[in-house]
Design a protein around this motif. Structure first.
Motif, PDB file in Angstrom:
ATOM      1  N   LYS A  71      -9.155   2.138   2.209  1.00  0.00           N
ATOM      2  CA  LYS A  71      -8.441   1.636   1.326  1.00  0.00           C
ATOM      3  C   LYS A  71      -7.127   0.832   1.511  1.00  0.00           C
ATOM      4  O   LYS A  71      -5.970   0.951   0.966  1.00  0.00           O
ATOM      5  N   GLY A  72      -7.484  -0.013   2.588  1.00  0.00           N
ATOM      6  CA  GLY A  72      -6.390  -0.945   3.213  1.00  0.00           C
ATOM      7  C   GLY A  72      -5.668  -0.493   4.227  1.00  0.00           C
ATOM      8  O   GLY A  72      -5.009  -1.309   5.088  1.00  0.00           O
ATOM      9  N   LYS A  73      -5.415   0.926   4.424  1.00  0.00           N
ATOM     10  CA  LYS A  73      -4.673   1.471   5.748  1.00  0.00           C
ATOM     11  C   LYS A  73      -5.535   1.235   6.764  1.00  0.00           C
ATOM     12  O   LYS A  73      -6.672   1.294   6.865  1.00  0.00           O
ATOM     13  N   VAL A  74      -4.822   1.340   7.975  1.00  0.00           N
ATOM     14  CA  VAL A  74      -5.574   1.300   9.245  1.00  0.00           C
ATOM     15  C   VAL A  74      -5.862   2.749   9.700  1.00  0.00           C
ATOM     16  O   VAL A  74      -5.699   3.753   9.065  1.00  0.00           O
ATOM     17  N   ASN A  75      -7.295   2.814  10.267  1.00  0.00           N
ATOM     18  CA  ASN A  75      -7.752   4.026  10.496  1.00  0.00           C
ATOM     19  C   ASN A  75      -8.000   4.311  11.968  1.00  0.00           C
ATOM     20  O   ASN A  75      -8.189   3.078  12.565  1.00  0.00           O
ATOM     21  N   LEU A  76      -8.122   5.242  12.526  1.00  0.00           N
ATOM     22  CA  LEU A  76      -8.108   5.431  14.043  1.00  0.00           C
ATOM     23  C   LEU A  76      -9.537   4.809  14.603  1.00  0.00           C
ATOM     24  O   LEU A  76      -9.853   4.430  15.722  1.00  0.00           O
ATOM     25  N   GLU A  77     -10.569   5.671  13.791  1.00  0.00           N
ATOM     26  CA  GLU A  77     -11.937   5.474  14.398  1.00  0.00           C
ATOM     27  C   GLU A  77     -12.269   3.917  14.439  1.00  0.00           C
ATOM     28  O   GLU A  77     -13.081   3.551  15.496  1.00  0.00           O
TER      29      GLU A  77
ATOM     30  N   ASP B 168      -7.210  14.630  14.902  1.00  0.00           N
ATOM     31  CA  ASP B 168      -6.076  14.432  14.065  1.00  0.00           C
ATOM     32  C   ASP B 168      -6.319  13.414  12.934  1.00  0.00           C
ATOM     33  O   ASP B 168      -5.443  13.221  12.276  1.00  0.00           O
ATOM     34  N   SER B 169      -7.203  12.613  12.993  1.00  0.00           N
ATOM     35  CA  SER B 169      -7.259  11.556  12.250  1.00  0.00           C
ATOM     36  C   SER B 169      -7.724  11.958  10.799  1.00  0.00           C
ATOM     37  O   SER B 169      -8.122  12.726  10.454  1.00  0.00           O
ATOM     38  N   SER B 170      -6.944  11.061   9.859  1.00  0.00           N
ATOM     39  CA  SER B 170      -6.966  11.449   8.515  1.00  0.00           C
ATOM     40  C   SER B 170      -8.199  11.338   7.789  1.00  0.00           C
ATOM     41  O   SER B 170      -8.626  12.188   7.182  1.00  0.00           O
ATOM     42  N   HIS B 171      -9.011  10.699   8.291  1.00  0.00           N
ATOM     43  CA  HIS B 171     -10.516  10.533   7.756  1.00  0.00           C
ATOM     44  C   HIS B 171     -11.329  11.763   8.225  1.00  0.00           C
ATOM     45  O   HIS B 171     -11.915  12.111   7.266  1.00  0.00           O
TER      46      HIS B 171
ATOM     47  N   ARG C 144       0.576   7.675  19.787  1.00  0.00           N
ATOM     48  CA  ARG C 144      -0.195   7.616  20.964  1.00  0.00           C
ATOM     49  C   ARG C 144       0.159   6.308  21.952  1.00  0.00           C
ATOM     50  O   ARG C 144       0.211   6.548  23.222  1.00  0.00           O
TER      51      ARG C 144
ATOM     52  N   ILE D  38      -1.466   6.582  15.784  1.00  0.00           N
ATOM     53  CA  ILE D  38      -1.930   5.429  16.732  1.00  0.00           C
ATOM     54  C   ILE D  38      -0.362   4.876  17.380  1.00  0.00           C
ATOM     55  O   ILE D  38      -0.474   4.874  18.651  1.00  0.00           O
TER      56      ILE D  38
ATOM     57  N   LEU E 135       0.859  -1.408  -0.082  1.00  0.00           N
ATOM     58  CA  LEU E 135      -0.093  -0.160   0.011  1.00  0.00           C
ATOM     59  C   LEU E 135       0.805   1.174   0.171  1.00  0.00           C
ATOM     60  O   LEU E 135       0.208   2.197  -0.109  1.00  0.00           O
TER      61      LEU E 135
ATOM     62  N   THR F  99     -10.388   1.365  14.697  1.00  0.00           N
ATOM     63  CA  THR F  99      -9.710   0.728  15.832  1.00  0.00           C
ATOM     64  C   THR F  99     -10.239   1.072  17.093  1.00  0.00           C
ATOM     65  O   THR F  99     -10.358   0.089  17.934  1.00  0.00           O
TER      66      THR F  99
ATOM     67  N   TYR G 163     -10.124  13.343  20.798  1.00  0.00           N
ATOM     68  CA  TYR G 163      -9.200  12.129  20.486  1.00  0.00           C
ATOM     69  C   TYR G 163      -9.070  11.970  18.965  1.00  0.00           C
ATOM     70  O   TYR G 163      -7.875  11.756  18.300  1.00  0.00           O
TER      71      TYR G 163
ATOM     72  N   ASP H 181      -3.168   7.631   9.672  1.00  0.00           N
ATOM     73  CA  ASP H 181      -3.602   7.289  11.164  1.00  0.00           C
ATOM     74  C   ASP H 181      -2.473   6.448  11.823  1.00  0.00           C
ATOM     75  O   ASP H 181      -2.535   6.418  12.921  1.00  0.00           O
TER      76      ASP H 181
END
Lengths: 237, 237
Positions: free
Chosen positions: B147-153, B196-199, A181, A178, A16, B155, B193, A174
């Motif tokens: 799109k395959g990447k991890v996101n904060l919300e 700052d998340s990308s989404h 933090r 992660i 990715l 998680t 919290y 993100d």
């Protein structure tokens, strides 16, 4: 515009990321990249990293020391295992090592298209951060994980590096947020924070708590191993 | 022996998990699974989830409402977009929806081999936890990510569910530990919290802060959508 720093939490996600344009930091805290850092701090000449055992053994004929680990244990017939203390041996000074491990060397193999590859561990954290400030590309920290799954100790190291570089680099998505933090939550007592981690439990069964304590120490060494001419080396200024 | 709970931080890692033997909880907080939860709370009959736009549109002829989002925006020609408020419309009562989104419906498609598939969001957190206690298999929470990447919300939601179920389930590896600890750090003010998340940054550009606030509310609804006979439905007791 600031450069970006990103974190790939598992080698299985590396496709990715545009590693062709990135400086990649490979991390396998327990224990491949900690061993490599220790080896170079004790004047090993070069380390070649292999994904497979047989290619590693072939180099024995060329005078290489062979180092192999699978599932946390030394491989029969290999000179060295995966404990950092083995890499302090004065007999390794000036020598070349052929190295294969369950996760760390697999991650290195997958990152071969990267612009530049750096070996990171808590043992050389500040040295790696200082080195990265002087590079010119965006940064991707690749956590070796455990057989494709995310692990806590590599993620914490990634977070430590993001934290060190936060003034100079923007988080690309993100995953660095992660990692950072988690590190801020953990930094006062990394060992305690890691006590429930799956790999720590796995390694404790192998009686290597001494290795774990060692690998979690920050800034023991001032070396920055990088890949140059098909092997990991410390470049002289 | 306790059952285990695990977290797959990205659909791109799903091949590492034995989903054939697991109850899978699909999470796409912003906004697919939040929309689905809202829709069923407002008496939608069924939702079919599609990875691709054209298959979704085909169902229009069969009387389905079509719902489509790509990169955070409603797709032209579709009846509905990806804002939870659209799914409160009384006209949708008893109706069937064909749904496709950038991440959430892709994750549902990839999980089709699972023993059982549940739709989770903060809006039905406790209802999902109560339902999972009554199931019989190990649990895997699949974060849809971006799109395959991890996101904060996503998680954080996984961590909230791990925290709810910690007495009855053991964490299977480090990912649930990571998610749970992030949630504990975040729970007093999820929105702060996540700032700052990308989404969140991506969605703010689309002026949908109202949607974000809504999707971060815990336990608005008492519905548990599951996949049954090729569609997502709420099963009557």
């Amino acid at each position: 515009m600031k450069r970006t720093i990103d974190v790939c939490l598992s080698p299985a996600l590396m496709h990715l990321y545009p590693i062709e344009d990135q400086t990649v930091v490979i991390v396998d805290i327990l224990r491949a990249t900690s061993c490599m850092t220790t080896a170079f701090a004790h004047n090993v000449e070069s380390i070649r990293a292999f994904a497979q055992l047989p290619e590693c053994l072939l180099l024995k004929e060329d005078g290489y020391f062979t180092a192999g680990e699978r599932d946390g244990q030394k491989v029969q017939g290999f000179d060295l295992g995966n404990s950092p203390f083995e890499y302090m041996n004065p007999a390794l000074k000036g020598k070349d090592i052929a190295f294969t491990t369950t996760n760390g060397t697999q991650a290195i193999a997958k990152a071969s298209a990267a612009k530049n590859i750096v070996i990171g561990s808590f043992l050389n954290l500040t040295a790696v951060a200082d080195y990265l400030r002087k590079t010119t590309h965006d940064i991707l920290i690749v956590c070796s994980g455990w057989k494709g799954k995310v692990n806590l100790e590599d993620t914490l190291f990634a977070g430590a590096l993001v934290e060190k570089l936060k003034e100079e680099f923007d988080s690309a998505c993100d995953a660095p947020v992660i990692a950072q933090r988690l590190y801020l939550q953990a930094k006062n007592d990394l060992k305690d924070y890691l006590k429930d981690s799956s790999h720590i439990r796995r390694l404790k069964k192998l009686n290597i708590e001494k290795d774990i304590d060692f690998c979690l120490q920050e800034d023991m060494y001032d070396v920055v191993p990088v890949i140059h001419q098909n092997a990991i080396r410390v470049l002289k200024p």
